[in-house]
Each structure stands twice: as C-alpha cells, then as structure tokens.
Scaffold this motif. Structure first.
Motif, PDB file in Angstrom:
ATOM      1  N   ASN A 227      36.520  31.703  35.222  1.00 32.07           N
ATOM      2  CA  ASN A 227      36.703  30.652  36.546  1.00 32.07           C
ATOM      3  C   ASN A 227      37.693  31.174  37.412  1.00 32.07           C
ATOM      4  N   TRP A 228      39.261  30.985  36.793  1.00 31.61           N
ATOM      5  CA  TRP A 228      40.014  31.468  37.532  1.00 31.61           C
ATOM      6  C   TRP A 228      40.328  32.963  38.251  1.00 31.61           C
ATOM      7  N   LEU A 229      39.943  33.553  37.519  1.00 27.04           N
ATOM      8  CA  LEU A 229      39.912  35.212  37.791  1.00 27.04           C
ATOM      9  C   LEU A 229      38.819  35.629  38.793  1.00 27.04           C
ATOM     10  N   TYR A 230      37.519  34.761  38.690  1.00 27.09           N
ATOM     11  CA  TYR A 230      36.605  34.972  39.565  1.00 27.09           C
ATOM     12  C   TYR A 230      37.167  34.403  41.151  1.00 27.09           C
ATOM     13  N   ASP A 231      37.859  33.091  40.919  1.00 25.42           N
ATOM     14  CA  ASP A 231      38.206  32.406  42.163  1.00 25.42           C
ATOM     15  C   ASP A 231      39.126  33.481  42.613  1.00 25.42           C
ATOM     16  N   PHE A 232      40.031  34.128  42.053  1.00 25.70           N
ATOM     17  CA  PHE A 232      41.095  35.100  42.439  1.00 25.70           C
ATOM     18  C   PHE A 232      40.485  36.280  43.264  1.00 25.70           C
ATOM     19  N   THR A 233      39.412  36.685  42.567  1.00 26.66           N
ATOM     20  CA  THR A 233      38.769  37.993  43.169  1.00 26.66           C
ATOM     21  C   THR A 233      38.026  37.574  44.627  1.00 26.66           C
ATOM     22  N   VAL A 234      37.340  36.428  44.726  1.00 24.06           N
ATOM     23  CA  VAL A 234      36.891  35.897  45.775  1.00 24.06           C
ATOM     24  C   VAL A 234      37.945  36.041  47.094  1.00 24.06           C
ATOM     25  N   LEU A 235      39.272  35.147  46.627  1.00 16.44           N
ATOM     26  CA  LEU A 235      40.270  35.324  47.302  1.00 16.44           C
ATOM     27  C   LEU A 235      40.666  36.414  47.864  1.00 16.44           C
ATOM     28  N   CYS A 236      40.880  37.468  47.311  1.00 14.27           N
ATOM     29  CA  CYS A 236      40.891  38.964  47.435  1.00 14.27           C
ATOM     30  C   CYS A 236      40.167  39.686  48.536  1.00 14.27           C
ATOM     31  N   TYR A 237      38.946  39.323  47.888  1.00 11.40           N
ATOM     32  CA  TYR A 237      37.806  40.124  48.713  1.00 11.40           C
ATOM     33  C   TYR A 237      37.855  39.475  50.131  1.00 11.40           C
ATOM     34  N   HIS A 238      37.884  38.134  50.619  1.00  7.76           N
ATOM     35  CA  HIS A 238      37.913  37.576  51.665  1.00  7.76           C
ATOM     36  C   HIS A 238      39.077  37.779  52.538  1.00  7.76           C
ATOM     37  N   SER A 239      40.251  37.966  51.771  1.00  6.89           N
ATOM     38  CA  SER A 239      41.440  38.273  52.391  1.00  6.89           C
ATOM     39  C   SER A 239      41.725  39.627  52.939  1.00  6.89           C
ATOM     40  N   LEU A 240      41.186  40.362  52.163  1.00  3.64           N
ATOM     41  CA  LEU A 240      41.750  42.191  52.035  1.00  3.64           C
ATOM     42  C   LEU A 240      40.557  42.907  52.395  1.00  3.64           C
ATOM     43  N   TYR A 241      39.387  42.640  52.295  1.00  2.00           N
ATOM     44  CA  TYR A 241      38.399  43.644  52.157  1.00  2.00           C
ATOM     45  C   TYR A 241      38.313  44.390  53.769  1.00  2.00           C
ATOM     46  N   LEU A 242      38.186  43.483  54.503  1.00  2.00           N
ATOM     47  CA  LEU A 242      37.807  43.802  56.189  1.00  2.00           C
ATOM     48  C   LEU A 242      39.248  44.729  56.687  1.00  2.00           C
ATOM     49  N   PRO A 243      40.473  44.320  56.317  1.00  2.61           N
ATOM     50  CA  PRO A 243      41.389  45.119  56.589  1.00  2.61           C
ATOM     51  C   PRO A 243      41.560  46.498  55.945  1.00  2.61           C
ATOM     52  N   PHE A 244      41.137  46.523  54.510  1.00  2.00           N
ATOM     53  CA  PHE A 244      41.021  47.812  53.835  1.00  2.00           C
ATOM     54  C   PHE A 244      39.907  48.638  54.604  1.00  2.00           C
ATOM     55  N   LEU A 245      38.726  47.805  54.722  1.00  2.00           N
ATOM     56  CA  LEU A 245      37.737  49.031  55.390  1.00  2.00           C
ATOM     57  C   LEU A 245      38.118  49.514  56.532  1.00  2.00           C
ATOM     58  N   TYR A 246      38.952  48.576  57.542  1.00  2.00           N
ATOM     59  CA  TYR A 246      39.284  49.168  58.921  1.00  2.00           C
ATOM     60  C   TYR A 246      40.310  50.216  58.488  1.00  2.00           C
ATOM     61  N   VAL A 247      41.179  49.987  57.957  1.00  2.00           N
ATOM     62  CA  VAL A 247      42.192  51.228  57.574  1.00  2.00           C
ATOM     63  C   VAL A 247      41.774  52.439  57.170  1.00  2.00           C
ATOM     64  N   THR A 248      40.726  52.202  56.201  1.00  2.00           N
ATOM     65  CA  THR A 248      39.990  53.459  55.760  1.00  2.00           C
ATOM     66  C   THR A 248      39.135  54.134  56.389  1.00  2.00           C
ATOM     67  N   PHE A 249      38.449  53.437  57.324  1.00  2.00           N
ATOM     68  CA  PHE A 249      37.447  54.188  57.832  1.00  2.00           C
ATOM     69  C   PHE A 249      37.305  54.261  59.654  1.00  2.00           C
ATOM     70  N   LEU A 250      38.173  53.337  60.056  1.00  2.00           N
ATOM     71  CA  LEU A 250      38.333  53.144  61.422  1.00  2.00           C
ATOM     72  C   LEU A 250      39.664  53.467  62.315  1.00  2.00           C
ATOM     73  N   ALA A 251      40.546  52.952  61.500  1.00  2.00           N
ATOM     74  CA  ALA A 251      41.951  53.130  62.158  1.00  2.00           C
ATOM     75  C   ALA A 251      42.419  54.700  62.486  1.00  2.00           C
ATOM     76  N   ASP A 252      41.936  55.784  61.977  1.00  2.00           N
ATOM     77  CA  ASP A 252      42.177  56.963  62.184  1.00  2.00           C
ATOM     78  C   ASP A 252      41.541  57.453  63.633  1.00  2.00           C
TER      79      ASP A 252
END
Length: 280
Positions: A227-252
C-alpha cells in the motif's frame, strides 16, 4: 484525517488521508506556472510552423495538466462524505487523459508507416482513443457500478478486486513498454525512430510500471508495504510524469524561434517520417 466509505458488499473500508498530497500540489502548481511562463513563446513557435502532431500534443498536455492540478487541489474529496462521485469522476478523467498521452506516444513509436503528419495523427489518435475508451469504460463500470475504490488511497481492508484490476492494468503497460525495448534491441530496430531520448523515456516508464505492478501484487496479498509503495508511485506519477513527458518530447521544439529549420531534434524526426511539409 481519516474517514470511511461503504464498499459494495456492505463492509467499511477505512481511508487514511494524510498530508502526502502537499508535494503533488506544489509540483502541479509549479508546472502550470512554468507552462504559463513559456506559453507565449511556445504558441508563437507553433503558429510559425508547428506540426499538427505537436500542436495537438501541446493542447492535450495543457488539458491534462489542468485536470491533474484540479485533482491535486481536491484530494480531500476522497475522504469527504458526499464527494465520492465527483472525486471518482475527476480522477477518472485525469487518469484517462494521462493514459491517452502514454498510449499515443507508444503508438507513434510502434508505427512504422508514416505517410504524412495528418495520417499519422489520425491513426495514432484512433488507436489510442479506442484503448483509452475501453479502459475508461471498464473503470467506470467497476467504480460506479460495483463500488470498487480504484481511486481511493490506503484502503484498510484487502480489496482483491481493486488490486486485481490494477495488476492487469499495470501488467499491460509494462508489457507494452517492454515490447518497445525488445524491438529497440532486436534486428527490427530500424523500424523505430532514431532518437535515443525516446528509449530513455521508454526504459524509465518500463521500470516505473514494473514497480507499480509489484506494489499492486504485494498490496493485493495484504502486505502494508505494498500500500505504501503504491501510494508513493501514484504521488510520483501525478507529480512528475507530465513534466517528464514535456522535457522528453516537446521542450526541444521550443528552444529557439527557428526551431523548425535548425533544430536537430526536428531533423531526426523528419528523417523518421514523423512530419510532413507543413513544417517547411
């Protein structure tokens, strides 16, 4: 803060609402501010020669980012009596938007027949749209029809249906990312775009999906660490995925005003057949 909701079989599932969501709120607000700060320059660049693909992704990124921001600001709803339905709807739409971004990007990577930008956009939109529609429909049936708390954190009792659904969901995502990695290191490598950044993204998402899959499996057998690990991954996903996607595919694409003429990223993508003459 804690509350409880009644499950489909009459049992009471305790929801442990702590203050973990502060980081999600801060990161979501900062990313919206960053996109807002860059918006004028980015929109000018797109108007000067943006591909329909990039314009569509940029618009969709904004929509999903705002949904994610709303979800982060309203996380208390999952523990507020009478707010279960709006919380589940908001979570469902946000999850569907983020999944659409994931699926459509994988569809681009696996599409080895790029006739032109509009055809590629239409093909990937249809494929991703069908997959996300089916996924969203199934989630809605289980959440609103059977009362499965898919979007509620830290369910006190072992909810086997919830974890079984997430296991299948994350297994399919991990398998898709794993397949792209397999193709990348196989004799069919030339069918994929020649962009190393793509495979760094795929590798990270494969590892991340595997970790979530493990967390769901461990939580499903009643281990608190899961449960703790799942909560932590959800936190990371909603905090970091969209910025990660922007940097990887759009920023350039937005680094310089004449990116559509001089940018190496564009050149490699054009050689792979991603874009047509509307960039010229």
């Amino acid at each position: 803060m804690s509350s409880s909701v009644e499950g489909p079989e009459g049992q009471i599932d305790d929801l442990n609402c702590n203050e973990y969501d502060t980081f999600v709120v801060v990161s979501s607000v900062l990313f919206v501010l960053y996109l807002s700060f860059k918006a004028k320059k980015n929109i000018n660049s797109l108007c000067n020669g943006g591909s329909n693909i990039i314009i569509s992704y940029y618009a969709l990124l904004w929509i999903v980012t705002l949904l994610n921001l709303a979800r982060s600001l309203l996380q208390a709803w999952q523990c507020t009596p009478g707010k279960e339905v709006p919380w589940n709807l908001l979570s469902l739409f946000t999850a569907s938007g983020m999944l659409y971004l994931e699926i459509s990007l994988m569809a681009f990577l696996l599409n080895d027949n790029y006739m032109n930008a509009m055809e590629t956009l239409a093909h990937t939109s249809i494929v991703a749209g069908i997959i996300v529609f089916v996924d969203t429909l199934l989630k809605a049936i289980y959440v609103f029809g059977f009362g499965v708390p898919l979007f509620n954190r830290s369910v006190g009792t072992t909810h086997m249906i919830k974890w079984a659904l997430w296991i299948v969901h994350k297994l399919l995502l991990a398998a898709a990312y794993g397949f792209i990695l397999f193709v990348h290191f196989s004799k069919w490598k030339e069918k994929l775009p020649p962009r190393p950044t793509f495979y760094n993204y795929v590798f990270i998402m494969f590892i991340f999906s595997t970790i979530i899959l493990f967390a769901c499996g461990v939580a499903g057998i009643g281990v608190g660490f899961g449960n703790w690990l799942y909560d932590f991954t959800v936190l990371c996903y909603h905090s970091l995925y969209l910025p990660f996607l922007y940097v990887t595919f759009l920023a350039d694409f937005f680094q310089e005003e004449d990116f559509f003429l001089d940018n190496a990223y564009y050149s490699e993508m054009k050689d792979a057949g991603f874009f047509d003459a509307d960039w010229e």
